[in-house]
Write a protein that holds these residues in place. Structure first.
Motif, PDB file in Angstrom:
ATOM      1  N   SER A 113       0.803  -1.232   0.000  1.00  0.00           N
ATOM      2  CA  SER A 113       0.000   0.000   0.000  1.00  0.00           C
ATOM      3  C   SER A 113       0.832   1.277   0.000  1.00  0.00           C
ATOM      4  O   SER A 113       0.367   2.314  -0.451  1.00  0.00           O
ATOM      5  CB  SER A 113      -0.918   0.015   1.228  1.00  0.00           C
ATOM      6  N   LEU A 114       2.053   1.205   0.535  1.00  0.00           N
ATOM      7  CA  LEU A 114       2.843   2.428   0.681  1.00  0.00           C
ATOM      8  C   LEU A 114       3.221   2.994  -0.680  1.00  0.00           C
ATOM      9  O   LEU A 114       3.725   2.282  -1.554  1.00  0.00           O
ATOM     10  CB  LEU A 114       4.111   2.148   1.488  1.00  0.00           C
ATOM     11  N   ILE A 115       2.977   4.266  -0.851  1.00  0.00           N
ATOM     12  CA  ILE A 115       3.364   4.946  -2.082  1.00  0.00           C
ATOM     13  C   ILE A 115       4.847   5.271  -1.971  1.00  0.00           C
ATOM     14  O   ILE A 115       5.257   6.159  -1.231  1.00  0.00           O
ATOM     15  CB  ILE A 115       2.530   6.227  -2.281  1.00  0.00           C
ATOM     16  N   ARG A 118       6.591   8.652  -1.851  1.00  0.00           N
ATOM     17  CA  ARG A 118       6.605   9.468  -0.629  1.00  0.00           C
ATOM     18  C   ARG A 118       7.923   9.331   0.109  1.00  0.00           C
ATOM     19  O   ARG A 118       8.284  10.174   0.916  1.00  0.00           O
ATOM     20  CB  ARG A 118       5.443   9.080   0.280  1.00  0.00           C
ATOM     21  N   CYS A 191       2.213  11.176   6.059  1.00  0.00           N
ATOM     22  CA  CYS A 191       0.790  11.132   5.700  1.00  0.00           C
ATOM     23  C   CYS A 191       0.209  12.541   5.809  1.00  0.00           C
ATOM     24  O   CYS A 191      -0.305  12.925   6.877  1.00  0.00           O
ATOM     25  CB  CYS A 191       0.022  10.185   6.614  1.00  0.00           C
ATOM     26  N   TYR A 200      -6.773  12.527   5.019  1.00  0.00           N
ATOM     27  CA  TYR A 200      -5.356  12.249   4.807  1.00  0.00           C
ATOM     28  C   TYR A 200      -5.138  11.888   3.337  1.00  0.00           C
ATOM     29  O   TYR A 200      -5.892  11.091   2.774  1.00  0.00           O
ATOM     30  CB  TYR A 200      -4.875  11.104   5.700  1.00  0.00           C
ATOM     31  N   GLU A 201      -4.096  12.485   2.744  1.00  0.00           N
ATOM     32  CA  GLU A 201      -3.820  12.219   1.333  1.00  0.00           C
ATOM     33  C   GLU A 201      -3.354  10.781   1.113  1.00  0.00           C
ATOM     34  O   GLU A 201      -3.500  10.232   0.025  1.00  0.00           O
ATOM     35  CB  GLU A 201      -2.783  13.207   0.814  1.00  0.00           C
ATOM     36  N   TRP A 202      -2.748  10.191   2.136  1.00  0.00           N
ATOM     37  CA  TRP A 202      -2.475   8.751   2.145  1.00  0.00           C
ATOM     38  C   TRP A 202      -2.628   8.276   3.571  1.00  0.00           C
ATOM     39  O   TRP A 202      -2.115   8.885   4.502  1.00  0.00           O
ATOM     40  CB  TRP A 202      -1.055   8.432   1.664  1.00  0.00           C
ATOM     41  N   SER A 203      -3.378   7.194   3.744  1.00  0.00           N
ATOM     42  CA  SER A 203      -3.536   6.634   5.082  1.00  0.00           C
ATOM     43  C   SER A 203      -3.055   5.194   5.071  1.00  0.00           C
ATOM     44  O   SER A 203      -3.232   4.474   4.079  1.00  0.00           O
ATOM     45  CB  SER A 203      -5.001   6.716   5.545  1.00  0.00           C
ATOM     46  N   THR A 238      -6.961  -1.275   2.598  1.00  0.00           N
ATOM     47  CA  THR A 238      -5.949  -0.397   2.021  1.00  0.00           C
ATOM     48  C   THR A 238      -6.664   0.717   1.277  1.00  0.00           C
ATOM     49  O   THR A 238      -7.403   0.448   0.323  1.00  0.00           O
ATOM     50  CB  THR A 238      -5.027  -1.159   1.055  1.00  0.00           C
ATOM     51  N   GLU A 239      -6.477   1.945   1.738  1.00  0.00           N
ATOM     52  CA  GLU A 239      -7.175   3.096   1.147  1.00  0.00           C
ATOM     53  C   GLU A 239      -8.682   2.842   1.075  1.00  0.00           C
ATOM     54  O   GLU A 239      -9.322   3.053   0.034  1.00  0.00           O
ATOM     55  CB  GLU A 239      -6.608   3.394  -0.245  1.00  0.00           C
TER      56      GLU A 239
END
Length: 289
Positions: A113-115, A118, A191, A200-203, A238-239
């Motif tokens: 899931s981690l972008i 970032r 995040c 949150y733009e990414w959680s 995930t998201e």
């Protein structure tokens, strides 16, 4: 936890009845109160502690390191370790079943899931996150507890601001290491929170567990409930999308049980889905206090 045959029979009867009766009076979808703390470890990039009303407690610390892209160390941008305290001491070996299962579950959810953008600093360097989780005490299965602590710690994670040139593709900068601001106030969140949109733009991913007793499903199970259950269902989001569903045996139930029925698994997924947003919202509010 040891229960006599009569105690197990009593618990199973009340938990499998319609409607079910839990020993603490909660509804099947009700969580016990949580006490959460973030940013309490000054030497970590992110930290969180989660405690439940039964005394279960988990601490998570996150450290960020700079790695060179293309090296074996950079194959994965996340490294996780977990240890579980017990009356016999702390169990941290990843060869042991419970720590290994906890580490693998969290790592798999995060890696998928981690972008990675970032964490990228330049064309040659990137951040790598080291996540250490310690289950200080627990009675029931601790994966949901650990997942919530990791969730809060990642929301709390701040990364130093890069002040050197982000474009290091030229030959003259081949050996230059990234330079960072010494002012922690210049750091930025892993995040980011969108104040205007209130999201949150990414959680991070979140894993929740439910146990099945008869035809009934219970979230935030106690050790006694796990003891008489047929097993548990783990759901990972995930998201806000379900990314995995797994069935597990309870850690407090050593008896061999039959495979869970498909209808029971579906009921567990439906119940966990109905409480997921509430749990996620509560954790996000706690991280901004």
């Amino acid at each position: 936890m040891h229960l006599s045959v009569s105690e197990e029979s009593y618990l199973f009867t009340y938990l499998s009845s319609v409607p079910p009766t839990r020993s603490d009076g909660r509804q099947p979808s009700a969580f016990r109160p949580l006490d959460t703390t973030s940013s309490f470890l000054p030497s970590a990039n992110g930290s969180a502690r989660v405690r439940t009303s039964d005394g279960s407690e988990c601490i998570v610390a996150i450290k960020a390191d700079v790695i060179k892209i293309g090296t074996p160390k950079a194959d994965q941008n996340i490294e996780i370790s977990s240890s579980v305290a017990s009356e016999f001491g702390t169990t941290g070996s990843q060869d042991e079943p419970l720590p290994s299962f906890l580490t693998t579950s969290i790592h798999s959810a995060l890696q998928n899931s981690l972008i990675l953008e970032r964490l990228k600093l330049t064309s040659r360097y990137s951040y790598k996150l080291y996540i250490d989780g310690v289950i200080l005490s627990h009675s029931a299965h601790p994966l949901s507890l650990l997942s919530m602590a990791v969730y809060l710690a990642l929301l709390d994670t701040m990364l130093p601001k890069l002040i050197s040139n982000a474009d290091d593709s030229g030959d003259n900068s081949a050996e230059d290491l990234p330079q960072f601001s010494d002012d922690w106030l210049d750091s930025y969140p892993l995040c980011p929170f969108n104040e205007r949109g209130n999201y949150y733009e990414w959680s991070p991913p979140l894993i929740l567990l439910a146990v099945i007793v008869g035809k009934n499903v219970f979230v935030d199970s106690t050790a006694e409930e796990e003891r008489v259950s047929q097993g548990g269902v783990l759901v990972c989001w995930t998201e806000d999308i379900i990314s995995s569903v797994k069935t597990i045996n309870s850690i407090s139930n050593t008896k061999q049980r039959r495979a869970l029925k498909v209808a029971s698994i579906k009921n567990a997924v439906d119940l966990l889905s109905s409480v997921y947003v509430e749990v996620k919202t509560a954790l996000e509010k706690a991280s901004r206090v």
